[in-house]
Design a protein around this motif. Structure first.
Motif, short mmCIF file in Angstrom:
data_model
loop_
_atom_site.label_atom_id
_atom_site.label_comp_id
_atom_site.label_asym_id
_atom_site.label_seq_id
_atom_site.Cartn_x
_atom_site.Cartn_y
_atom_site.Cartn_z
N GLU A 264 3.76 13.83 6.86
CA GLU A 264 5.02 13.45 7.49
C GLU A 264 5.65 12.19 6.92
O GLU A 264 6.72 11.77 7.37
N ILE A 265 5.03 11.58 5.91
CA ILE A 265 5.58 10.36 5.33
C ILE A 265 5.42 10.37 3.82
O ILE A 265 4.41 10.83 3.29
N ASP A 266 6.44 9.86 3.12
CA ASP A 266 6.42 9.75 1.67
C ASP A 266 6.08 8.31 1.29
O ASP A 266 6.84 7.39 1.57
N LEU A 267 4.93 8.13 0.66
CA LEU A 267 4.45 6.79 0.33
C LEU A 267 4.64 6.45 -1.15
O LEU A 267 4.04 5.52 -1.66
N THR A 268 5.51 7.19 -1.84
CA THR A 268 5.71 7.00 -3.28
C THR A 268 6.07 5.55 -3.61
O THR A 268 5.49 4.94 -4.52
N ARG A 276 1.71 -0.90 -9.76
CA ARG A 276 2.31 -1.80 -10.76
C ARG A 276 1.64 -3.16 -10.74
O ARG A 276 1.26 -3.71 -11.77
N ASP A 277 1.51 -3.69 -9.54
CA ASP A 277 0.87 -5.01 -9.40
C ASP A 277 -0.57 -4.96 -9.90
O ASP A 277 -1.05 -5.89 -10.55
N TYR A 306 2.42 6.61 -12.13
CA TYR A 306 2.20 5.92 -13.39
C TYR A 306 3.36 6.15 -14.34
O TYR A 306 3.81 5.24 -15.04
N LEU A 307 3.90 7.39 -14.35
CA LEU A 307 5.07 7.68 -15.18
C LEU A 307 6.30 6.94 -14.65
O LEU A 307 7.11 6.43 -15.42
N SER A 309 6.35 4.17 -13.35
CA SER A 309 6.20 2.74 -13.59
C SER A 309 6.50 2.33 -15.03
O SER A 309 6.65 1.14 -15.31
N ILE A 310 6.59 3.31 -15.94
CA ILE A 310 6.80 2.98 -17.35
C ILE A 310 8.06 2.14 -17.58
O ILE A 310 8.00 1.11 -18.28
N PRO A 311 9.22 2.50 -17.01
CA PRO A 311 10.42 1.66 -17.21
C PRO A 311 10.20 0.23 -16.71
O PRO A 311 10.71 -0.73 -17.30
N TYR A 312 9.47 0.09 -15.63
CA TYR A 312 9.20 -1.24 -15.08
C TYR A 312 8.39 -2.08 -16.07
O TYR A 312 8.75 -3.22 -16.36
N PHE A 313 7.32 -1.50 -16.62
CA PHE A 313 6.49 -2.24 -17.55
C PHE A 313 7.23 -2.53 -18.85
O PHE A 313 7.05 -3.59 -19.45
#
Length: 331
Positions: A264-268, A276-277, A306-307, A309-313
């Motif tokens: 019932e919840i999206d934790l993405t 990331r941290d 993980y995919l 997060s690539i733009p963030y890194f």
């Protein structure tokens, strides 16, 4: 668990219970208590203080207030440190008002009409389970805020589970909620918080509140959250635990939410944030095996973070490279 709930007559007389958590707050707790006692309101309120085994003068200070205001203040002193989630639950179970509102022992209220405004709002709007206020972040000793939360675009509007899922920034200090702890069913419902997380309270508590109904954010600043330098307070959460430990606590928290409410919840957003941290911490500390063992516990459903997060890194790497170039060029 605290079982002193008072008789039925007394419970009916109390409109709102303020619960205060204290832990090594001898420098600040008097200001916190005085800001509650300064409230101007037609509603009858009590102040419940639960100390989590402080070893400084905090206990003696809060007991002085209890002795001075026996009809207004009740104190519980835990014989051992039980942690924030359990202490929140202990304090809430002591509350006898129809509404409950939190104040940390090192924060303080800056609006003498806070209780009047928030109780009146919930009285007039039964469709909301809780009401939030604006929180001013102030450096220790400062009289002006350097930031106010949440951002202006969230003022004077509802806040729902969807907002939580999207990671919309919300200050959880000092929000007022309906007191479900007056019933066994309500206490059992919120007991899930400490079952899910031993160390962290905000996220799981926020979801449990919103799951029962939407909240509303008032565009008024009522609370000051004191920002104490890490070296000046070795007893707070960020000082007591390392980056690896903090990441572990949060990943475990979201794993617990996923196990109970994953359908019932999206934790993405939340998994992405802490992964990331964790990756940044792993790269900077070189503790690869320790971080990897925690990251492996993320449910398969969220492995795509993980995919994401690539733009963030890539952005982090670019900023660091650009910063070096600027320094070399003298810019």
């Amino acid at each position: 668990m605290i079982s002193d709930r008072g008789d039925k007559t007394l419970k009916n007389e109390i409109d709102v219970s303020v619960y205060m958590l204290t832990y090594f707050h001898e420098k600040y707790v008097s200001e916190a208590i005085e800001s509650v006692l300064a409230q101007k309101t037609q509603y009858n309120y009590e102040l419940v203080i639960s100390d989590d085994c402080s070893k400084d003068k905090t206990v003696s200070i809060i007991k002085e207030y209890e002795n001075k205001y026996p009809d207004k203040i009740r104190v519980n002193c835990n014989p051992e440190n039980i942690g924030i989630p359990k202490n929140i639950y202990t304090a809430r179970c002591m509350c006898r008002g129809r509404y409950i509102v939190a104040l940390s022992g090192d924060d303080y209220w800056i609006d003498e009409n806070k209780l009047e405004t928030e109780v009146t709002f919930l009285e007039e709007h039964p469709e909301y389970n809780a009401v939030f206020n604006l929180v001013e972040l102030r450096d220790d000793g400062a009289e002006e805020a350097y930031e106010t939360l949440p951002p202006k675009e969230y003022w004077n509007r509802p806040y729902t589970v969807k907002d939580f899922e999207e990671g919309n920034n919300l200050a959880t200090h000092g929000f007022m909620m309906r007191n479900d702890f007056l019933t066994e069913e309500g206490r059992a419902y919120y007991h899930q918080s400490q079952e899910i997380s031993t160390f962290v309270d905000d996220a799981v508590d926020m979801y449990l509140v919103l799951r029962k109904g939407p909240a509303y954010i008032l565009g008024i600043a009522t609370d000051a959250h004191r920002m104490i330098k890490k070296q000046d307070d070795t007893n707070n959460y960020n000082s007591r635990y390392s980056r690896l430990e903090r990441m572990t606590h949060h990943i475990e928290l979201y794993n617990g939410l996923y196990e109970r409410f994953g359908d019932e919840i999206d934790l993405t957003y939340w998994y992405t944030y802490w992964v990331r941290d964790g990756v940044l911490g792993m790269l900077s500390s070189r503790e690869f095996s320790k971080y990897k063992s925690v990251l492996k516990t993320v449910p398969k459903k969220y492995k795509n973070i993980y995919l994401r997060s690539i733009p963030y890194f890539m952005g982090v790497a670019w900023r660091k490279s650009f910063g070096r170039i600027c320094r070399q060029d003298g810019r």
